[in-house]
Write an enzyme that holds these catalytic residues in place. Sequence first.
Site, PDB file in Angstrom:
ATOM      1  N   HIS A 379      40.151  30.287  49.445  1.00  0.00           N
ATOM      2  CA  HIS A 379      40.422  30.547  48.031  1.00  0.00           C
ATOM      3  C   HIS A 379      41.886  30.382  47.654  1.00  0.00           C
ATOM      4  O   HIS A 379      42.270  30.751  46.533  1.00  0.00           O
ATOM      5  CB  HIS A 379      39.997  31.966  47.640  1.00  0.00           C
ATOM      6  CG  HIS A 379      38.532  32.215  47.768  1.00  0.00           C
ATOM      7  ND1 HIS A 379      37.660  32.077  46.706  1.00  0.00           N
ATOM      8  CD2 HIS A 379      37.781  32.581  48.821  1.00  0.00           C
ATOM      9  CE1 HIS A 379      36.436  32.372  47.112  1.00  0.00           C
ATOM     10  NE2 HIS A 379      36.480  32.676  48.395  1.00  0.00           N
ATOM     11  N   LYS A 570      44.281  37.861  33.479  1.00  0.00           N
ATOM     12  CA  LYS A 570      44.149  37.589  34.914  1.00  0.00           C
ATOM     13  C   LYS A 570      45.214  38.390  35.638  1.00  0.00           C
ATOM     14  O   LYS A 570      46.100  38.965  34.992  1.00  0.00           O
ATOM     15  CB  LYS A 570      44.304  36.097  35.204  1.00  0.00           C
ATOM     16  CG  LYS A 570      45.527  35.454  34.517  1.00  0.00           C
ATOM     17  CD  LYS A 570      45.583  33.952  34.693  1.00  0.00           C
ATOM     18  CE  LYS A 570      44.699  33.154  33.775  1.00  0.00           C
ATOM     19  NZ  LYS A 570      43.575  32.485  34.418  1.00  0.00           N
ATOM     20  N   ARG A 571      45.119  38.442  36.990  1.00  0.00           N
ATOM     21  CA  ARG A 571      46.176  39.110  37.741  1.00  0.00           C
ATOM     22  C   ARG A 571      47.530  38.527  37.350  1.00  0.00           C
ATOM     23  O   ARG A 571      47.644  37.340  37.030  1.00  0.00           O
ATOM     24  CB  ARG A 571      45.941  38.932  39.251  1.00  0.00           C
ATOM     25  CG  ARG A 571      44.796  39.766  39.787  1.00  0.00           C
ATOM     26  CD  ARG A 571      45.071  41.250  39.649  1.00  0.00           C
ATOM     27  NE  ARG A 571      46.089  41.687  40.567  1.00  0.00           N
ATOM     28  CZ  ARG A 571      45.859  42.371  41.673  1.00  0.00           C
ATOM     29  NH1 ARG A 571      44.632  42.741  41.993  1.00  0.00           N
ATOM     30  NH2 ARG A 571      46.844  42.737  42.472  1.00  0.00           N
ATOM     31  N   LYS A 576      50.719  31.935  37.976  1.00  0.00           N
ATOM     32  CA  LYS A 576      49.801  31.909  36.822  1.00  0.00           C
ATOM     33  C   LYS A 576      50.572  31.789  35.506  1.00  0.00           C
ATOM     34  O   LYS A 576      50.028  31.518  34.456  1.00  0.00           O
ATOM     35  CB  LYS A 576      48.920  33.160  36.817  1.00  0.00           C
ATOM     36  CG  LYS A 576      47.970  33.226  38.023  1.00  0.00           C
ATOM     37  CD  LYS A 576      47.108  34.471  37.978  1.00  0.00           C
ATOM     38  CE  LYS A 576      46.283  34.692  39.237  1.00  0.00           C
ATOM     39  NZ  LYS A 576      45.039  33.890  39.285  1.00  0.00           N
ATOM     40  N   THR A 678      38.126  31.393  37.340  1.00  0.00           N
ATOM     41  CA  THR A 678      36.737  31.571  36.914  1.00  0.00           C
ATOM     42  C   THR A 678      36.664  32.133  35.500  1.00  0.00           C
ATOM     43  O   THR A 678      35.677  31.904  34.801  1.00  0.00           O
ATOM     44  CB  THR A 678      35.967  32.500  37.886  1.00  0.00           C
ATOM     45  OG1 THR A 678      36.824  33.599  38.242  1.00  0.00           O
ATOM     46  CG2 THR A 678      35.543  31.774  39.137  1.00  0.00           C
ATOM     47  N   LYS A 682      34.241  31.344  31.878  1.00  0.00           N
ATOM     48  CA  LYS A 682      33.624  32.352  31.006  1.00  0.00           C
ATOM     49  C   LYS A 682      34.055  32.117  29.555  1.00  0.00           C
ATOM     50  O   LYS A 682      33.244  32.193  28.625  1.00  0.00           O
ATOM     51  CB  LYS A 682      34.016  33.766  31.449  1.00  0.00           C
ATOM     52  CG  LYS A 682      33.523  34.097  32.851  1.00  0.00           C
ATOM     53  CD  LYS A 682      34.206  35.332  33.443  1.00  0.00           C
ATOM     54  CE  LYS A 682      33.927  35.405  34.945  1.00  0.00           C
ATOM     55  NZ  LYS A 682      34.817  36.341  35.654  1.00  0.00           N
TER      56      LYS A 682
HETATM   57  C1  26Q Z   1      44.831  39.821  51.993  1.00  0.00           C
HETATM   58  C2  26Q Z   1      45.407  40.565  53.017  1.00  0.00           C
HETATM   59  C3  26Q Z   1      45.701  41.911  52.822  1.00  0.00           C
HETATM   60  C4  26Q Z   1      45.384  42.501  51.610  1.00  0.00           C
HETATM   61  C5  26Q Z   1      44.817  41.782  50.606  1.00  0.00           C
HETATM   62  C6  26Q Z   1      44.552  40.435  50.793  1.00  0.00           C
HETATM   63  C7  26Q Z   1      43.938  39.645  49.702  1.00  0.00           C
HETATM   64  C8  26Q Z   1      43.017  40.223  48.837  1.00  0.00           C
HETATM   65  C9  26Q Z   1      42.472  39.491  47.790  1.00  0.00           C
HETATM   66  C10 26Q Z   1      44.266  38.319  49.502  1.00  0.00           C
HETATM   67  C11 26Q Z   1      43.703  37.597  48.457  1.00  0.00           C
HETATM   68  C12 26Q Z   1      42.799  38.182  47.595  1.00  0.00           C
HETATM   69  C13 26Q Z   1      42.189  37.499  46.451  1.00  0.00           C
HETATM   70  C14 26Q Z   1      42.332  36.236  46.173  1.00  0.00           C
HETATM   71  C15 26Q Z   1      41.704  35.643  44.984  1.00  0.00           C
HETATM   72  O1  26Q Z   1      41.142  36.341  44.148  1.00  0.00           O
HETATM   73  N1  26Q Z   1      41.746  34.318  44.833  1.00  0.00           N
HETATM   74  C16 26Q Z   1      41.135  33.673  43.681  1.00  0.00           C
HETATM   75  O2  26Q Z   1      39.809  33.339  44.031  1.00  0.00           O
HETATM   76  C17 26Q Z   1      39.089  32.869  42.914  1.00  0.00           C
HETATM   77  C18 26Q Z   1      37.657  32.655  43.341  1.00  0.00           C
HETATM   78  O3  26Q Z   1      37.551  31.527  44.149  1.00  0.00           O
HETATM   79  C19 26Q Z   1      39.716  31.607  42.367  1.00  0.00           C
HETATM   80  O4  26Q Z   1      39.045  31.248  41.194  1.00  0.00           O
HETATM   81  C20 26Q Z   1      41.192  31.833  42.058  1.00  0.00           C
HETATM   82  O5  26Q Z   1      41.802  30.617  41.693  1.00  0.00           O
HETATM   83  C21 26Q Z   1      41.894  32.424  43.274  1.00  0.00           C
HETATM   84  O6  26Q Z   1      43.242  32.756  42.959  1.00  0.00           O
END
Ligand code: 26Q
Length: 840
Positions: A379, A570-571, A576, A678, A682
């Site tokens: 991702h 978004k985050r 972004k 995503t 929407k």
């Molecule tokens: C990793 C290690 C330790 C703690 C947290 C994490 C961690 C947690 C969540 C790393 C990444 C995430 C989330 C990533 C994320 O949401 N990525 C998004 O995924 C979406 C679904 O595929 C995409 O549409 C987005 O572009 C992408 O940013």
Amino acid sequence: MSAKAAMESRATTAHPDVAQLMRQYGCGPIQFTGNDGLYERHLLFDNVQDEERMGARERFEAAARSIRDVLSQRWVLTEKTYEHENAKRVYYLSMEFLLGRSLSNNITNLLFSRIAEQIEKEKKIDFFPIQEEEPDAGLGNGGLGRLAACFLDSMATLQLPATGYGLRYEYGIFRQVIEDGWQKEQPDNWLRIPDPWEVIRPHERVEIKLNCSFELHDGMLRAVTGRPSFLYGIPFDRPIVGYGGKTINTLRLWAAATADYFDFQKFSSGDFVGALTETLAAESLTRVLYPDDSTSMGKALRLVQEYFLVACSLADLVRRFRRNNSDWSTLPDKAAIQLNDTHPTLAVPELMRILLDDEHLEWEQAWDITQRTLAYTNHTLLPEALEKWPVEWFEAIMPRHLEIIYEINRRFLGSVRERFPGDEGRVGRVSLIEEGLKRNVRMANLAIVGSHSTNGVAAIHSELLRTVTVKDLAEMYPDRFNNKTNGVTPRRWLLLANPALSGAITEAIGDAWITDLSQLKKLSSLADDKGFHKAFLKAKRDAKVQFATWLKTTTGQIVDCDTIIDCQVKRIHEYKRQLLNALRIVVLYNRLRENPNLEMAHRTFIFAGKAAPAYRLAKLIIKFINNLAGTIDGDPTVRERIKVLFLPEYCVSMAEHLIPATDISNQISTAGYEASGTSNMKFMMNGALTIGTRDGATIEMAEEAGEENFFLFGLTAEQVADSRGWYNPWWHYQNDPETRAALNMIFSDYFSRNEPGVFEPLRETLLTGGDHYMHLADLNSYLDADQQLCTLYSNPDAWARKAILNIAGSGKFSSDRTITDYATEIWKVGSCPIPECGVK
Ligand code: 26Q
């Protein structure tokens, strides 16, 4: 037979002993008349109180319990059918499931909406405050977690035998409050009051061995090495209702627990309190979701959480496999395990450990089974976001897994040297171990080497992953790499969230779009139909009024429904580029200040999103947006014409209210950085127009809707990469007067009169630090695209035409399409319909 053909033929195959199953499980049609007294019984017997004194929370629980009662038989029958058919199953392993609320969604998917409306009327119950009582299940950070939730909906709707596995965090993503413009985090204690949807299954607990124990120190949980311990994984199941209520799949979330008699020795030697403290510590493992945060990467407990998810889920699915099968070589024909990012990658060494140590298979056979069972989704392309964990933690917490990883690596590097003799540079790059002062395990490399499929989540992302990020690995295994463009569930994001628009669509083309979103194409023939323009514009207006009312009652903030609603939700992250959006607003503000008679469409700019607690610049961006909002509000020359709102505590439920009301969707990441996105999808299916860069799935959205109906701007991913060497933000500062004026205003504390210098780090990121995300390079073309949108808005028919063509082109972005592609191309899994028993 192809998986697709299998899927179709299964749908018509009669089950030999359906009748018996139906008798056993009393499988009548799912009925919910509202007059069967279920709700009243729950209200009274679950609370033992006078009805008069019952509040909205009690009513929510009674409603949820009634719905759960009604779906129970079908839920049991679903599992029973899978077991009986010995069907190949999908296991979706994810550290995050951002579910949001379930009551209204389950009512929708069970086709009870009409009945619920009737009950509202007959019994004079107001459903709104009852719904609002349900806390969002916020077991995720953002896109990745919400994607997992949409996938569960689609898998159940497509009648796939699928189970989601995750962790039952007691605290989900932190709650965001804004104080003085700054984000503050508060704990999200969503399980403070018991959750009516979950079913605890203590008898299906699994036991997990760890090479460490846990201690609480100053309220912080710590892993203590060298003292092996056992943990229980207790399953908590949640029903996942497919649309139409035919299939009810399970999301199984694991909670960590210890036996009451934990550390019996300590206990009986007199250290009663010590023994219980350790119990408390161990049970803290699943207490809290880690925020997506660079600092979380350094937390050993996150690694233990990841292991706990993997160990519990594999123990569970292996147990299930063994109930019906004896030959391990058939595991890949019975189970497809999808790893949602690298977070559950320990599944590679854990499955190897089970096959080698518990089942005594030879290495080659165990390896073949492991690879054929696992598949991995990536991702992110950001190198700093690729997970790696210190080798020394593996040594301390799971030495056997490290041993297995070393052996995988030894064999793998052997094959690399054979393919590319003398290329030691390559060997170093692809190795599962990053060498250096501190040695790390590279989780993405492990996931790619240990599985049969690696996919990205949008075409451009999959391409960059293959040709740039993990180029050397892709050259080793070219056939493993593929793309699965993301999608979202049209049930939650259109049917449920936007009754006005979904009503208008159904009126125009029927309701088959609900489970076949490609049907929306039919709307293109109505793109020039004035009657449908009217219907669309009215639906948008209704959604705006709905949203404005909701916002006013929940937060007190006011939105003018006569303005263009322009959103970026978004985050908060530099890539972004919320800052680019803010710069756009500063320029527009300046234009209005300089020329108060300027003709400009009235606008409400809405931002929402959380910043990782330790991400200082992201938090400063929030502060800047809030100060910008305040300054504009306080300026009588402009405040009637533009307004900025930062909505605190962005969550799934807020998105459901906000997205239908939006006119303009901002998708403005630096090209090449957003894997997919995503929310962009929407917004598109809810009839917003997109202003955006050529990044992630936005590129494919524009292809589907026609570029002429999109407002694309800015550098392409290729241009971004090519200009890295020479890009200089100062050039834009010096040569573009509007850019310079906007920046000067920020740096001169125009937006921070009482907090001088507070935005100094913005100068560093945008100018002196080199503007890594190239805000200044894209600002002018952003403003041009923005101007085109505003001009278009003044012609409602022309606007409606483009919006309708966007909706018509959004069919590809249903998660049903995405899941069908995973099922046929990666999982080779067909549908397993549950015997019909009168469910309409
Ligand atoms: C990793 C290690 C330790 C703690 C947290 C994490 C961690 C947690 C969540 C790393 C990444 C995430 C989330 C990533 C994320 O949401 N990525 C998004 O995924 C979406 C679904 O595929 C995409 O549409 C987005 O572009 C992408 O940013």
